[in-house]
Scaffold this active site. Structure first.
Site, mmCIF file in Angstrom:
data_model
loop_
_atom_site.group_PDB
_atom_site.id
_atom_site.type_symbol
_atom_site.label_atom_id
_atom_site.label_comp_id
_atom_site.label_asym_id
_atom_site.label_seq_id
_atom_site.Cartn_x
_atom_site.Cartn_y
_atom_site.Cartn_z
ATOM 1 C CE1 TYR A 75 8.677 31.844 -32.213
ATOM 2 C CE2 TYR A 75 10.762 32.268 -33.306
ATOM 3 C CZ TYR A 75 9.414 32.505 -33.173
ATOM 4 O OH TYR A 75 8.789 33.403 -34.006
ATOM 5 C CG HIS A 133 11.238 41.569 -37.329
ATOM 6 N ND1 HIS A 133 10.304 41.172 -38.268
ATOM 7 C CD2 HIS A 133 11.881 40.441 -36.965
ATOM 8 C CE1 HIS A 133 10.385 39.872 -38.452
ATOM 9 N NE2 HIS A 133 11.335 39.404 -37.685
ATOM 10 C CB THR A 164 6.121 34.224 -38.328
ATOM 11 O OG1 THR A 164 6.082 34.988 -37.116
ATOM 12 C CG2 THR A 164 6.909 34.973 -39.386
ATOM 13 C CB SER A 184 9.745 32.130 -37.131
ATOM 14 O OG SER A 184 10.847 32.326 -37.993
#
Length: 566
Positions: free
Chosen positions: A486, A372, A499, A488
């Site tokens: 949360y 990532h 993001t 994104s």
């Protein structure tokens, strides 16, 4: 799920990078070498993309307080307001001014890009489960094409076609079309390609089209995250022409591009993969791949031992490979097994540091597991969709295709590593840690089939907002409280955007959740529907603010806003 260079993240040097010129097609190029031939050069809009705005500090604090309100009681909220007021006029103001000044000095990138790479690359936790996500392909619609060798060959060829299309500047630019009847047409594309790159974004904007940042795309290929003490590095070598294949913990490499940069014939790739699949060697006693699941500092130390032990050239072949193809020797049982397999596997047959691993199970079930740090879902999702489309609609081979009559024992190199006792001990420790960690992960699935996004849209409700509301209701029912969540949101509409954070928990979701969970009989169906509509409307506003880079909460690593909860 959708879980970072030897230079800084906005490096401009590599020929395949975001500002790379289009490469001319070689005289011998065949149509099958490319996925598409875009009228507009791939990076045509990149230079004129708008810069990610820095929200006003007072707006960030206002949004932050809105996100805190459903989580705090009145006393806690008043204290948080006082802390925020003090922060806004004190250290917060000073930090904001520093951030604005730094942003003005780095107009070639976004204010978030450097800290975002630092966030990922300085994290010392294992990247498995903590960071790396996956996407699973649907089966090939033609069932006979799901044979492992056939699908592996077709997906590999399509992935390399994507690489060549990208590097030749022939991949369609990533554009969000609000009025595709005007902007997603050959007429518009023929016009816009003559507009200078420094102005092209504005031309698209005039017809309600929003080009997206594509600066991450070059990291898809020939790239690996290298473990280093304190902060990892991203490595890319776009000159390498070989594919890395993992099977039963063994490493193999062979060229998928020839010396002229053309794709090796699919029948040769098929022959080489068949050769690898026929290797009956037992799994290695000390599978090296476990090390990529280790704590990053531990892995950095062990990697240096590998280099010092005479493995530097072999590691270079792993690091520089076009990508990593993982051939698993078991079929997928169900969706839960699929998730475990693609997310972490058994630790022996993934090189978790590679920009992506293309995983293909024995029954042809396939997915993409990706690291990532180098990029976000936008680039991977585009690759994912294009490769699936190409491999199913224009497959390189058929189930009846015969492998080329070539000596794969010469073309395919099986890599071997020299392992000291210290490295063997390190691999064993990494295995124990990996096994213990993955057993803590529980995955379960429920399929709700009484309605989906189309039904919700007809009710004028955002499907995403309803999903977020469902999380709130489930947590309230299970644990009796509302908590921060949360979500994104991509800021790829801006140069070097990453993001932004959406904070879905709100006074609206709290009120609606409590009405459904604690007192449904007190409200009519119409009242409950109205509450859901309010949640949807507010969530839509949060999403729009995040996509436009206006949120500030969660995308401002320098500024940690205060709360009465600490």
């Amino acid at each position: 799920m959708v879980t970072r260079l030897l230079l800084r993240p906005w490096a401009r040097g590599p020929a395949v990078g975001p500002a790379a010129p289009c490469r001319p097609l070689s005289a011998g190029s065949r149509p099958s070498q490319y996925l598409q031939r875009s009228l507009v050069p791939t990076m045509h809009y990149q230079d004129s993309l708008p810069r990610l705005p820095i929200p006003k500090l007072e707006d960030t604090i206002r949004r932050y307080l809105n996100a805190q309100k459903p989580l705090l009681d009145d006393s806690q909220f008043r204290k948080t307001e006082q802390l925020c007021k003090s922060f806004e006029s004190g250290i917060g103001k000073e930090l904001h001014e520093q951030l604005v000044a730094q942003d003005k000095q780095n107009k070639h990138t976004s204010y978030i890009s450097g800290p975002w790479f630092d966030m990922y690359l300085t994290a010392r936790d294992s990247i498995v489960l903590n960071f790396n996500p996956f996407m699973a392909f649907n089966p090939d619609p033609k069932s006979e094409y799901n044979d492992q060798l056939t699908r592996a060959t077709n997906l590999t060829v399509s992935a390399v076609r994507f690489l060549k299309t990208l590097r030749a500047g022939l991949l369609e630019p990533e554009v969000f079309h609000l009025n595709p009847a005007k902007s997603d047409t050959d007429t518009f594309k023929r016009l816009i390609r003559f507009v200078p790159s420094s102005l092209s974004w504005y031309g698209a904007y005039l017809v309600n089209a929003y080009p997206l940042d594509m600066s991450q795309y070059f990291r898809l290929f020939n790239s690996t995250r290298l473990p280093r003490p304190s902060r990892d590095e991203l490595f890319t070598d776009d000159k390498a022409r070989h594919l890395l294949v993992l099977r039963k913990g063994h490493f193999y490499v062979f060229d998928v591009l020839d010396q002229d940069g053309n794709i090796v014939s699919p029948s040769e790739i098929q022959a080489h993969l068949k050769y690898i699949l026929s290797d009956s060697s037992p799994a290695p006693e000390f599978p090296l791949a476990y090390l990529t699941s280790e704590n990053r500092d531990v892995w950095a130390e062990l990697r240096q031992k590998l280099v010092n032990g005479g493995n530097e050239e072999t590691l270079r072949k792993v690091d520089s490979a076009v990508f990593c193809l993982c051939l698993d020797d078991f079929p997928i049982k169900d969706l839960i097994h699929l998730s475990h397999s693609m997310l972490h596997g058994d630790g022996t047959n993934r090189w978790f540091d590679k920009s992506f691993n293309l995983v293909i199970a024995e029954d042809g079930t396939a997915g993409v597991h990706f690291e990532h740090a180098w990029g976000d879902g936008v680039a991977v999702l585009r690759f994912f969709h294009e490769v699936f489309k190409d491999s199913t609609q224009a497959p390189a081979i058929t189930p009846q295709s015969q492998p080329a009559k070539t000596d794969s024992s010469i073309a395919v190199q099986k890599l071997s590593f020299k392992l000291s006792d210290a490295l063997k001990t390190g691999i064993s420790a990494a295995k124990d840690k990996f096994d213990a960690t993955v057993t803590t992960l529980t995955i379960d699935i429920i399929r709700f089939q009484r309605g989906g996004k189309e039904f919700l849209k007809k009710q004028k409700l955002s499907p995403d907002s309803v999903a977020q509301l469902a999380f709130q209701m489930a947590f309230l029912r299970q644990y009796g409280q509302t908590v921060a969540t949360y979500e994104s949101c991509s800021t790829a509409a801006f140069k070097h955007g990453r993001t932004e954070t959406i904070r879905p928990a709100s006074v609206f979701t709290k009120r609606c959740s409590e009405a459904f969970v604690r007192e449904p009989s007190k409200h009519s169906a119409a009242e409950l529907q109205q509450m859901m509509a309010e949640c949807s409307k507010y969530h839509g506003r949060l999403t729009k603010e995040a996509a436009m880079g206006e949120t500030g909460v969660g995308a401002r690593p320098w500024v940690s806003l205060p709360s009465a909860l600490g």
